[in-house]
Design a protein around this motif. Structure first.
Motif, PDB file in Angstrom:
ATOM      1  N   PRO A 167       0.814  -1.226   0.000  1.00 53.53           N
ATOM      2  CA  PRO A 167       0.000   0.000   0.000  1.00 53.53           C
ATOM      3  C   PRO A 167       0.844   1.271   0.000  1.00 53.53           C
ATOM      4  N   ALA A 168       2.019   1.224   0.627  1.00 50.82           N
ATOM      5  CA  ALA A 168       2.881   2.415   0.637  1.00 50.82           C
ATOM      6  C   ALA A 168       3.340   2.754  -0.777  1.00 50.82           C
ATOM      7  N   PHE A 169       3.751   1.748  -1.526  1.00 49.69           N
ATOM      8  CA  PHE A 169       4.152   1.994  -2.918  1.00 49.69           C
ATOM      9  C   PHE A 169       2.965   2.478  -3.745  1.00 49.69           C
ATOM     10  N   ALA A 170       1.793   1.912  -3.534  1.00 51.02           N
ATOM     11  CA  ALA A 170       0.602   2.329  -4.287  1.00 51.02           C
ATOM     12  C   ALA A 170       0.267   3.797  -3.998  1.00 51.02           C
ATOM     13  N   LEU A 171       0.342   4.193  -2.734  1.00 46.43           N
ATOM     14  CA  LEU A 171       0.077   5.597  -2.382  1.00 46.43           C
ATOM     15  C   LEU A 171       1.125   6.528  -2.974  1.00 46.43           C
ATOM     16  N   ALA A 172       2.386   6.108  -2.935  1.00 49.52           N
ATOM     17  CA  ALA A 172       3.446   6.937  -3.509  1.00 49.52           C
ATOM     18  C   ALA A 172       3.253   7.102  -5.011  1.00 49.52           C
ATOM     19  N   GLU A 173       2.922   6.016  -5.693  1.00 48.98           N
ATOM     20  CA  GLU A 173       2.687   6.107  -7.133  1.00 48.98           C
ATOM     21  C   GLU A 173       1.518   7.033  -7.434  1.00 48.98           C
ATOM     22  N   LEU A 174       0.448   6.924  -6.672  1.00 46.93           N
ATOM     23  CA  LEU A 174      -0.703   7.804  -6.857  1.00 46.93           C
ATOM     24  C   LEU A 174      -0.309   9.261  -6.621  1.00 46.93           C
ATOM     25  N   ALA A 175       0.468   9.510  -5.568  1.00 45.79           N
ATOM     26  CA  ALA A 175       0.902  10.877  -5.265  1.00 45.79           C
ATOM     27  C   ALA A 175       1.731  11.445  -6.416  1.00 45.79           C
ATOM     28  N   PHE A 176       2.615  10.642  -6.986  1.00 48.96           N
ATOM     29  CA  PHE A 176       3.437  11.151  -8.087  1.00 48.96           C
ATOM     30  C   PHE A 176       2.616  11.352  -9.363  1.00 48.96           C
ATOM     31  N   VAL A 177       1.596  10.542  -9.576  1.00 52.83           N
ATOM     32  CA  VAL A 177       0.703  10.774 -10.724  1.00 52.83           C
ATOM     33  C   VAL A 177      -0.025  12.106 -10.538  1.00 52.83           C
ATOM     34  N   VAL A 178      -0.492  12.364  -9.326  1.00 48.56           N
ATOM     35  CA  VAL A 178      -1.164  13.649  -9.058  1.00 48.56           C
ATOM     36  C   VAL A 178      -0.183  14.796  -9.257  1.00 48.56           C
ATOM     37  N   ARG A 179       1.074  14.618  -8.810  1.00 44.82           N
ATOM     38  CA  ARG A 179       2.078  15.673  -9.011  1.00 44.82           C
ATOM     39  C   ARG A 179       2.366  15.892 -10.490  1.00 44.82           C
ATOM     40  N   ILE A 180       2.353  14.829 -11.279  1.00 40.42           N
ATOM     41  CA  ILE A 180       2.541  14.981 -12.727  1.00 40.42           C
ATOM     42  C   ILE A 180       1.407  15.832 -13.294  1.00 40.42           C
ATOM     43  N   ILE A 181       0.194  15.538 -12.876  1.00 42.03           N
ATOM     44  CA  ILE A 181      -0.963  16.312 -13.339  1.00 42.03           C
ATOM     45  C   ILE A 181      -0.870  17.757 -12.854  1.00 42.03           C
ATOM     46  N   MET A 182      -0.381  17.940 -11.623  1.00 42.51           N
ATOM     47  CA  MET A 182      -0.243  19.301 -11.088  1.00 42.51           C
ATOM     48  C   MET A 182       0.746  20.133 -11.905  1.00 42.51           C
ATOM     49  N   ALA A 220       8.674   6.630 -11.881  1.00 39.19           N
ATOM     50  CA  ALA A 220       9.373   5.490 -12.479  1.00 39.19           C
ATOM     51  C   ALA A 220      10.185   4.734 -11.431  1.00 39.19           C
ATOM     52  N   LEU A 221      10.905   5.463 -10.576  1.00 40.04           N
ATOM     53  CA  LEU A 221      11.699   4.811  -9.522  1.00 40.04           C
ATOM     54  C   LEU A 221      10.815   4.058  -8.534  1.00 40.04           C
ATOM     55  N   THR A 222       9.697   4.665  -8.157  1.00 39.59           N
ATOM     56  CA  THR A 222       8.776   4.019  -7.219  1.00 39.59           C
ATOM     57  C   THR A 222       8.158   2.771  -7.841  1.00 39.59           C
ATOM     58  N   SER A 223       7.765   2.872  -9.093  1.00 39.25           N
ATOM     59  CA  SER A 223       7.190   1.713  -9.788  1.00 39.25           C
ATOM     60  C   SER A 223       8.204   0.583  -9.911  1.00 39.25           C
ATOM     61  N   LEU A 224       9.436   0.937 -10.229  1.00 38.66           N
ATOM     62  CA  LEU A 224      10.494  -0.067 -10.343  1.00 38.66           C
ATOM     63  C   LEU A 224      10.750  -0.748  -8.997  1.00 38.66           C
ATOM     64  N   ALA A 225      10.876   0.040  -7.941  1.00 34.24           N
ATOM     65  CA  ALA A 225      11.105  -0.532  -6.607  1.00 34.24           C
ATOM     66  C   ALA A 225       9.934  -1.412  -6.184  1.00 34.24           C
ATOM     67  N   SER A 226       8.729  -0.981  -6.472  1.00 34.64           N
ATOM     68  CA  SER A 226       7.547  -1.772  -6.146  1.00 34.64           C
ATOM     69  C   SER A 226       7.574  -3.112  -6.861  1.00 34.64           C
ATOM     70  N   GLU A 227       7.886  -3.076  -8.138  1.00 33.27           N
ATOM     71  CA  GLU A 227       7.909  -4.315  -8.919  1.00 33.27           C
ATOM     72  C   GLU A 227       9.012  -5.251  -8.432  1.00 33.27           C
ATOM     73  N   ILE A 228      10.171  -4.703  -8.137  1.00 36.91           N
ATOM     74  CA  ILE A 228      11.303  -5.533  -7.687  1.00 36.91           C
ATOM     75  C   ILE A 228      11.041  -6.140  -6.317  1.00 36.91           C
ATOM     76  N   LEU A 229      10.413  -5.371  -5.424  1.00 38.09           N
ATOM     77  CA  LEU A 229      10.225  -5.854  -4.053  1.00 38.09           C
ATOM     78  C   LEU A 229       8.923  -6.610  -3.831  1.00 38.09           C
ATOM     79  N   VAL A 230       7.812  -6.058  -4.296  1.00 36.89           N
ATOM     80  CA  VAL A 230       6.510  -6.634  -3.942  1.00 36.89           C
ATOM     81  C   VAL A 230       5.644  -6.996  -5.145  1.00 36.89           C
ATOM     82  N   GLY A 231       6.234  -6.992  -6.341  1.00 36.30           N
ATOM     83  CA  GLY A 231       5.499  -7.407  -7.525  1.00 36.30           C
ATOM     84  C   GLY A 231       5.246  -8.906  -7.491  1.00 36.30           C
ATOM     85  N   PRO A 232       4.544  -9.437  -8.473  1.00 38.74           N
ATOM     86  CA  PRO A 232       4.228 -10.865  -8.493  1.00 38.74           C
ATOM     87  C   PRO A 232       5.461 -11.771  -8.368  1.00 38.74           C
TER      88      PRO A 232
END
Length: 98
Positions: A11-26, A72-84
């Motif tokens: 959930p921490a990675f999911a929230l971080a990714e969401l926050a960065f998507v919002v920042r991209i939109i901002m 991108a960094l958050t998504s990569l870390a998420s996939e490496i650590l807690v991805g399938p």
């Protein structure tokens, strides 16, 4: 243990990714006040990461790419650590199967 870390980090990675998507939109709306609600909820926690990145990587064609880099960094870390097939997921399966 690995299972507990996975449960906390997913959930921490999911929230971080969401926050960065919002920042991209901002970044598309530079007139937004990051200190005012509701934008401050996303602006204040992410700005300590984005400010140094912005200094290291200047805007490209006038576009702030720092939130894209952190997404991108958050998504990569998420996939490496807690991805399938992530490290923590595989460790938790191995410990559970042993």
């Amino acid at each position: 243990t690995a299972a507990l870390a996975t449960t906390c980090l997913s959930p921490a990675f999911a929230l971080a990714e969401l926050a960065f998507v919002v920042r991209i939109i901002m970044t598309w709306y530079p007139a937004l006040d990051g200190g005012a609600l509701p934008w401050a909820v996303v602006f204040k926690p992410t700005e300590p990461l984005l400010a140094p990145t912005r200094r290291a990587v200047p805007p490209v064609g006038g576009v702030d790419v720092s939130p894209i880099i952190w997404f991108a960094l958050t998504s990569l870390a998420s996939e490496i650590l807690v991805g399938p097939q992530g490290i923590l997921v595989l460790l938790s399966r191995n410990v559970g199967g042993a």
